[in-house]
Design a protein around this motif. Structure first.
Motif, PDB file in Angstrom:
ATOM      1  N   ALA A   1       0.829  -1.211   0.000  1.00  8.36           N
ATOM      2  CA  ALA A   1       0.000   0.000   0.000  1.00  8.36           C
ATOM      3  C   ALA A   1       0.865   1.264   0.000  1.00  8.36           C
ATOM      4  N   ASN A   2       1.985   1.218   0.723  1.00  7.78           N
ATOM      5  CA  ASN A   2       2.792   2.435   0.850  1.00  7.78           C
ATOM      6  C   ASN A   2       3.988   2.512  -0.082  1.00  7.78           C
ATOM      7  N   GLY A   3       4.209   1.478  -0.812  1.00 10.10           N
ATOM      8  CA  GLY A   3       5.378   1.519  -1.695  1.00 10.10           C
ATOM      9  C   GLY A   3       5.755   0.136  -2.160  1.00 10.10           C
ATOM     10  N   ILE A   4       7.018  -0.232  -1.882  1.00 11.45           N
ATOM     11  CA  ILE A   4       7.493  -1.520  -2.383  1.00 11.45           C
ATOM     12  C   ILE A   4       8.241  -2.217  -1.256  1.00 11.45           C
ATOM     13  N   ARG A   5       8.049  -3.536  -1.141  1.00 13.87           N
ATOM     14  CA  ARG A   5       8.805  -4.289  -0.147  1.00 13.87           C
ATOM     15  C   ARG A   5       9.813  -5.163  -0.873  1.00 13.87           C
ATOM     16  N   ILE A   6      11.080  -4.978  -0.518  1.00 13.13           N
ATOM     17  CA  ILE A   6      12.151  -5.763  -1.147  1.00 13.13           C
ATOM     18  C   ILE A   6      12.649  -6.783  -0.127  1.00 13.13           C
ATOM     19  N   GLY A   7      12.540  -8.071  -0.462  1.00 13.77           N
ATOM     20  CA  GLY A   7      13.007  -9.117   0.441  1.00 13.77           C
ATOM     21  C   GLY A   7      14.513  -9.011   0.663  1.00 13.77           C
ATOM     22  N   ALA A   8      14.958  -9.430   1.850  1.00 11.63           N
ATOM     23  CA  ALA A   8      16.381  -9.303   2.176  1.00 11.63           C
ATOM     24  C   ALA A   8      17.253 -10.144   1.252  1.00 11.63           C
ATOM     25  N   MET A   9      16.700 -11.245   0.719  1.00  6.13           N
ATOM     26  CA  MET A   9      17.511 -12.108  -0.137  1.00  6.13           C
ATOM     27  C   MET A   9      17.342 -11.806  -1.628  1.00  6.13           C
ATOM     28  N   VAL A  10      16.708 -10.684  -1.953  1.00  3.20           N
ATOM     29  CA  VAL A  10      16.631 -10.278  -3.365  1.00  3.20           C
ATOM     30  C   VAL A  10      18.057  -9.959  -3.815  1.00  3.20           C
ATOM     31  N   ARG A  11      18.516 -10.655  -4.844  1.00  3.12           N
ATOM     32  CA  ARG A  11      19.875 -10.388  -5.334  1.00  3.12           C
ATOM     33  C   ARG A  11      19.916  -9.024  -6.012  1.00  3.12           C
ATOM     34  N   ASN A  12      21.055  -8.397  -5.988  1.00  3.64           N
ATOM     35  CA  ASN A  12      21.200  -7.061  -6.573  1.00  3.64           C
ATOM     36  C   ASN A  12      20.708  -6.997  -8.013  1.00  3.64           C
ATOM     37  N   THR A  13      20.980  -8.061  -8.786  1.00  7.66           N
ATOM     38  CA  THR A  13      20.591  -8.038 -10.194  1.00  7.66           C
ATOM     39  C   THR A  13      19.083  -7.856 -10.360  1.00  7.66           C
ATOM     40  N   LEU A  14      18.309  -8.523  -9.491  1.00  9.47           N
ATOM     41  CA  LEU A  14      16.855  -8.428  -9.615  1.00  9.47           C
ATOM     42  C   LEU A  14      16.395  -6.978  -9.418  1.00  9.47           C
ATOM     43  N   LEU A  15      17.108  -6.247  -8.567  1.00  8.99           N
ATOM     44  CA  LEU A  15      16.750  -4.836  -8.350  1.00  8.99           C
ATOM     45  C   LEU A  15      16.907  -4.015  -9.628  1.00  8.99           C
ATOM     46  N   THR A  16      17.742  -4.507 -10.551  1.00  7.79           N
ATOM     47  CA  THR A  16      17.987  -3.733 -11.766  1.00  7.79           C
ATOM     48  C   THR A  16      17.101  -4.171 -12.920  1.00  7.79           C
ATOM     49  N   THR A  17      16.356  -5.294 -12.733  1.00  8.84           N
ATOM     50  CA  THR A  17      15.555  -5.793 -13.852  1.00  8.84           C
ATOM     51  C   THR A  17      14.065  -5.849 -13.520  1.00  8.84           C
ATOM     52  N   ASP A  18      13.720  -5.732 -12.232  1.00  9.57           N
ATOM     53  CA  ASP A  18      12.326  -5.883 -11.822  1.00  9.57           C
ATOM     54  C   ASP A  18      11.478  -4.709 -12.319  1.00  9.57           C
ATOM     55  N   ASN A  19      10.318  -5.033 -12.914  1.00 11.22           N
ATOM     56  CA  ASN A  19       9.481  -3.983 -13.503  1.00 11.22           C
ATOM     57  C   ASN A  19       8.912  -3.013 -12.471  1.00 11.22           C
ATOM     58  N   GLN A  20       8.572  -3.518 -11.274  1.00 14.81           N
ATOM     59  CA  GLN A  20       8.028  -2.624 -10.239  1.00 14.81           C
ATOM     60  C   GLN A  20       9.057  -1.556  -9.870  1.00 14.81           C
ATOM     61  N   ILE A  21      10.321  -1.995  -9.729  1.00 16.00           N
ATOM     62  CA  ILE A  21      11.390  -1.048  -9.389  1.00 16.00           C
ATOM     63  C   ILE A  21      11.621  -0.087 -10.561  1.00 16.00           C
ATOM     64  N   LEU A  22      11.719  -0.670 -11.769  1.00 13.53           N
ATOM     65  CA  LEU A  22      12.039   0.161 -12.930  1.00 13.53           C
ATOM     66  C   LEU A  22      10.958   1.215 -13.184  1.00 13.53           C
ATOM     67  N   SER A  23       9.687   0.866 -12.943  1.00 11.91           N
ATOM     68  CA  SER A  23       8.645   1.845 -13.236  1.00 11.91           C
ATOM     69  C   SER A  23       8.481   2.862 -12.110  1.00 11.91           C
ATOM     70  N   LYS A  24       8.658   2.446 -10.847  1.00 13.35           N
ATOM     71  CA  LYS A  24       8.399   3.390  -9.751  1.00 13.35           C
ATOM     72  C   LYS A  24       9.659   4.002  -9.154  1.00 13.35           C
ATOM     73  N   TYR A  25      10.718   3.226  -9.064  1.00 12.84           N
ATOM     74  CA  TYR A  25      11.938   3.741  -8.418  1.00 12.84           C
ATOM     75  C   TYR A  25      13.168   3.470  -9.290  1.00 12.84           C
ATOM     76  N   PRO A  26      13.193   4.037 -10.480  1.00 16.70           N
ATOM     77  CA  PRO A  26      14.311   3.712 -11.400  1.00 16.70           C
ATOM     78  C   PRO A  26      15.683   4.089 -10.840  1.00 16.70           C
ATOM     79  N   LEU A  27      15.696   5.053  -9.915  1.00 22.66           N
ATOM     80  CA  LEU A  27      16.991   5.468  -9.361  1.00 22.66           C
ATOM     81  C   LEU A  27      17.647   4.330  -8.571  1.00 22.66           C
TER      82      LEU A  27
END
Ligand code: FES
Ligand code: FES
Lengths: 121, 239
Positions: free
Chosen positions: A61-87
């Motif tokens: 509801a308030n944003g995005i939850r990133i699991g602690a074991m999300v590998r760095n690469t997924l942060l650069t390819t995930d659509n939710q991140i790319l569309s809302k928090y590209p930085l």
């Protein structure tokens, strides 16, 4: 490297319960294994938490939850991140190498102790 | 201020001797108090911190070994404090589609397991600290550094090394391209470069020379064969 015992846990509660004084958690290993090779970290026991923590990115509801074991690469390819928090993706891409980004976890990336010069004096 | 070697006011002299004093006081107090094990642990942590002190300890322990049997038990205890015994773990790892069953020291990295235990010496050790990419392999299809992967963490996963790329005598297209485009000189970085290049193409990071260079930045080449490497990747990506 100092000899150590190696165990895996299935969930965070078990991992925390198994932690003793000279125990350390290991996730991607890019940080800790390096520190252990340099005798900076000398754990007696390692607990592999890769299977204990979430590796999902979820929209809440308030944003995005990133699991602690999300590998760095997924942060650069995930659509939710790319569309809302590209930085976030840009920042991750500016660091390390593709191989390291495939290994390193978000949890540790946020709270690691990189092999700073002070350790090597 | 006079900085002659004997001058205790020399800042460096003061700091070092003060540190040593504190260390000795700490160890003695720990050892004298009931907390004997802790004291010994501190000594061992201090002494195992360099190769030279390791040799010193080994020498001292070798001298201890000459003592009669009755003292041997104590010797074993003391030895275990100074040189903690290694711990092993049984593992099954699939490497290049072959399952390997090994009992490895928990400290063994995947790189050392491949090279020293399984004689898969195609994967190279450059820096052993995650900085050069010579040790790049694929785990479950993704490129990672085998020098920073503990073997125990690779258990149950699919590992692909440079030995697993070719199909019998037929080279992988990337291996062929490296030969055709002069993608190497001495060849030391090449297994890592090729593993990384295969993943780079699979990830689709080949749209421009700049992008290829960025996504191959984890692999260093002392011979500077970078242009040939980029060309090889373009060649394979174009197919
Ligand atoms: S040997 Fe693994 S990165 Fe250099
Ligand atoms: S070919 Fe010699 S280091 Fe790359």
């Amino acid at each position: 490297m100092r000899p150590f015992s190696f165990t895996k846990t299935e969930n965070a509660a078990k991992a925390v319960a198994a932690k003793k004084e000279l125990t350390q958690f290991v996730a991607g290993g890019t940080n800790l294994v390096d520190l252990m090779k340099k005798h900076i970290a000398q754990p007696e026991a390692l607990i592999d938490v890769t299977g204990s923590l979430s590796d999902k990115i979820e929209t809440t509801a308030n944003g995005i939850r990133i699991g602690a074991m999300v590998r760095n690469t997924l942060l650069t390819t995930d659509n939710q991140i790319l569309s809302k928090y590209p930085l976030v993706a840009k920042a991750v891409l500016a660091g390390a190498s593709p191989q390291i980004r495939n290994m390193a976890s978000t949890g540790v990336t946020c709270c690691n102790a990189p092999a700073a010069l002070i350790f090597m004096i | 201020m006079n900085y002659s070697p004997a001058n205790p006011l020399r800042p460096h002299f003061f700091v070092v001797s003060r540190f040593k004093q504190l260390l000795v006081i700490f160890i003695v107090s720990k050892t004298l108090s009931k907390d004997l094990s802790k004291g010994l642990y501190v000594i061992s942590a201090y002494m195992t911190s360099s190769r030279r002190s390791f040799i010193k300890i080994s020498g001292a322990l070798a001298a201890l070994a000459a003592l009669p049997k009755s003292v041997k038990a104590l010797y074993q205890d003391v030895k275990n404090f100074f040189v903690p015994p290694k711990q092993t773990i049984p593992l099954t790892i699939n490497i290049n589609k072959t399952p390997y069953r090994v009992t490895a020291d928990t400290r063994t990295t995947l790189l050392d397991l491949l090279r020293e235990e399984l004689q898969l010496t195609g994967t190279k050790k450059g820096c052993d600290h995650g900085q050069c990419g010579a040790c790049t392999v694929h785990i479950n299809g993704e490129r990672v550094l085998s020098c920073l992967t503990l073997s125990a963490q690779a258990a149950g996963k699919e590992v692909t090394t440079i030995e697993g790329l070719a199909n019998g005598d037929k080279l992988h297209p990337m291996q062929q391209a490296f030969i055709e485009c002069d993608g190497f000189q001495c060849g030391y970085c090449t297994p890592g470069q090729i593993m990384s290049a295969v993943a780079c193409v699979k990830e689709g990071h080949t749209k421009s020379v700049a992008e290829i260079k960025e996504f191959m930045s984890g692999n260093l080449c002392r011979c500077g064969a970078y242009n040939g490497i980029v060309e090889s990747i373009q060649k394979v990506a174009a197919v």
